[in-house]
Design a protein around this motif. Structure first.
Motif, PDB file in Angstrom:
ATOM      1  N   THR A  50       0.794  -1.228   0.000  1.00  0.00           N
ATOM      2  CA  THR A  50       0.000   0.000   0.000  1.00  0.00           C
ATOM      3  C   THR A  50       0.825   1.276   0.000  1.00  0.00           C
ATOM      4  OG1 THR A  50      -0.149  -0.084   2.427  1.00  0.00           O
ATOM      5  CG2 THR A  50      -1.914  -1.158   1.175  1.00  0.00           C
ATOM      6  N   THR A  54      -1.718   3.382  -2.322  1.00  0.00           N
ATOM      7  CA  THR A  54      -2.925   3.958  -1.743  1.00  0.00           C
ATOM      8  C   THR A  54      -2.630   4.759  -0.481  1.00  0.00           C
ATOM      9  OG1 THR A  54      -3.351   1.941  -0.471  1.00  0.00           O
ATOM     10  CG2 THR A  54      -4.320   2.088  -2.680  1.00  0.00           C
ATOM     11  N   GLU A  55      -1.390   4.624   0.015  1.00  0.00           N
ATOM     12  CA  GLU A  55      -1.001   5.357   1.212  1.00  0.00           C
ATOM     13  C   GLU A  55       0.316   6.082   0.973  1.00  0.00           C
ATOM     14  OE1 GLU A  55      -0.774   2.816   4.566  1.00  0.00           O
ATOM     15  OE2 GLU A  55      -2.825   2.041   4.386  1.00  0.00           O
TER      16      GLU A  55
END
Length: 411
Positions: A50, A54-55
């Protein structure tokens, strides 16, 4: 094996180290789906998938056992490895760790054979061979654990420290030392110990360059330091007098070097069952048990011959680079850790590869029997390592710290 490295026996050393290296590669890459996969590994794998996707890149790593988050670099390392290797499953991420450690072995072999002064090469060449097949090294170089990425960077640290009289070497010594601690806190103890012991015994290092490298390496540490200052006091990992009296650091140092400490991973009951391996037609050969006995007898013999010939004080007073390196970890880091925190076996990963350099020097100290004893220990460690991986595969893991191997876990 030859006692010194000269044109007449370089080919023998090259053959032996190549053989050990090949065995080390096979041990690290075998049974790729039998890796450990518990809470820490799950956390690191999830983060590797991630971060940057997405992070954002986190300033802090995962919480430690004393409820304090680790520095961010402890988790960045897996995000970087995942992106470089395109790892999308836990075995693939573990494979990237394994290849990183294989690269560390290769660099260590080159350093031992080509860079070190000729007088110091034999012990380091032997250490390379031991590091390739040692059961504890194999165990900890297959895991999705921050400290399991340390060996490669430890080798780079010792290379940089070797060139500490040059500005570039001293700079990277400082840089790598502070970064090791950000990957796993044991690295801070290594960096501190090496600085203290070097400062005591010599003045010729490029200390200005070392300081500059340390300051540059500390930049990513700033958010973690701010976090520590603002965090209320909580649970502590400070230890009791009983833990100090157990002398865990030096117990682990000896058992790691000899390769007889798998009980930490297997558990005591499974460890005794492991002694029956390998099995032939379901019947135990007890070759693992025989290998343990051989290692213990060979080690006692080596230590007795070492004390009889040299005593203990001569090694402590050793002013060679190898002597300074070993004593900085064996003495200074050992004392710092012993009187500061409760020590676990995996903390000693930061000593790579000095446990085996230490063991090799003891063996090489006896010109008559030393080489034979080292060969016996090396062969026994190879048998134990191969049998350990087989044991884990056959039994789908181990009931203690290892747990159920990844491929045998329920979805």
């Amino acid at each position: 094996m030859p006692e010194s490295i000269n044109p007449a026996n370089k080919k023998v050393w090259l053959f032996f180290i190549s053989l050990a290296f090949l065995a080390g590669v096979m041990l690290r890459l075998s049974f790729p789906s039998d890796i450990e996969y518990k809470d820490d590994e799950k956390y690191m794998f999830g983060a590797s998938q991630t971060i940057g996707v997405t992070e954002s890149w986190p300033l802090l790593g995962m919480p430690s056992g004393v409820k304090v988050n680790n520095p961010g670099m402890s988790i960045w390392i897996f995000a970087v490895l995942s992106k470089i290797t395109h790892a999308s499953t836990p075995p693939e991420l573990a494979r990237s760790v394994q290849w990183l450690n294989i690269l560390g072995l290769f660099v260590l072999a080159f350093f031992s054979l080509r860079v070190l002064p000729e007088a110091e090469r034999p012990a380091w060449c032997w250490a390379t061979a031991f590091a390739a097949v040692n059961p504890i090294a194999v165990l900890y170089q297959r895991k999705i654990w921050a400290q399991c990425t340390l060996p490669f960077f430890c080798v780079l640290l010792w290379i940089a420290w070797h060139f500490r009289h040059k500005k570039t070497g001293a700079f990277f010594w400082g840089l790598l030392g502070i970064c090791l601690g950000q990957i796993h806190m044991s690295g801070f103890f290594l960096a501190a110990a090496l600085f203290i012991w070097t400062a005591i015994h010599e003045r010729l290092a490029r200390w200005g360059s070392w300081l500059l490298g340390s300051l540059v390496g500390a930049i990513p540490l700033i958010p973690w330091l701010q976090y520590l200052i603002s965090k209320p006091a909580g649970e502590s990992n400070w230890l009791s007098p009983l833990n100090v009296a157990q002398l865990r650091f030096w117990r682990y140092w000896i058992s790691d070097a000899l390769g007889i400490g798998l009980n930490t991973s297997l558990g005591n009951f499974a460890y005794w069952d492991f002694m029956r391996y390998p099995l032939i037609g379901g019947i135990g050969t007890y070759l693992v048990g025989i290998s343990h006995a051989l290692i213990i007898v060979a080690a006692i013999t080596m230590f007795f011959l070492e004390i009889k010939k040299w005593g203990i004080s001569k090694r402590i007073k050793d002013s060679s680079d190898t002597g300074l390196a070993i004593n900085s970890v064996l003495l200074v880091a050992g004392v710092l850790l012993t009187f500061t925190v409760k020590i676990f076996r995996h903390y000693l990963i930061m000593s790579f590869p000095l446990e085996w350099v230490w063991l090799s020097r003891i063996g090489l100290g006896n010109t008559r029997y030393g080489q034979r004893l080292l060969i016996a220990i090396w062969m026994a460690q190879l048998i134990i390592s191969a049998s350990f991986l087989t044991y884990i595969h056959i039994n789908h893991g181990a009931p203690a710290d290892y747990g159920t191997a990844y491929q045998f876990q329920s979805p």
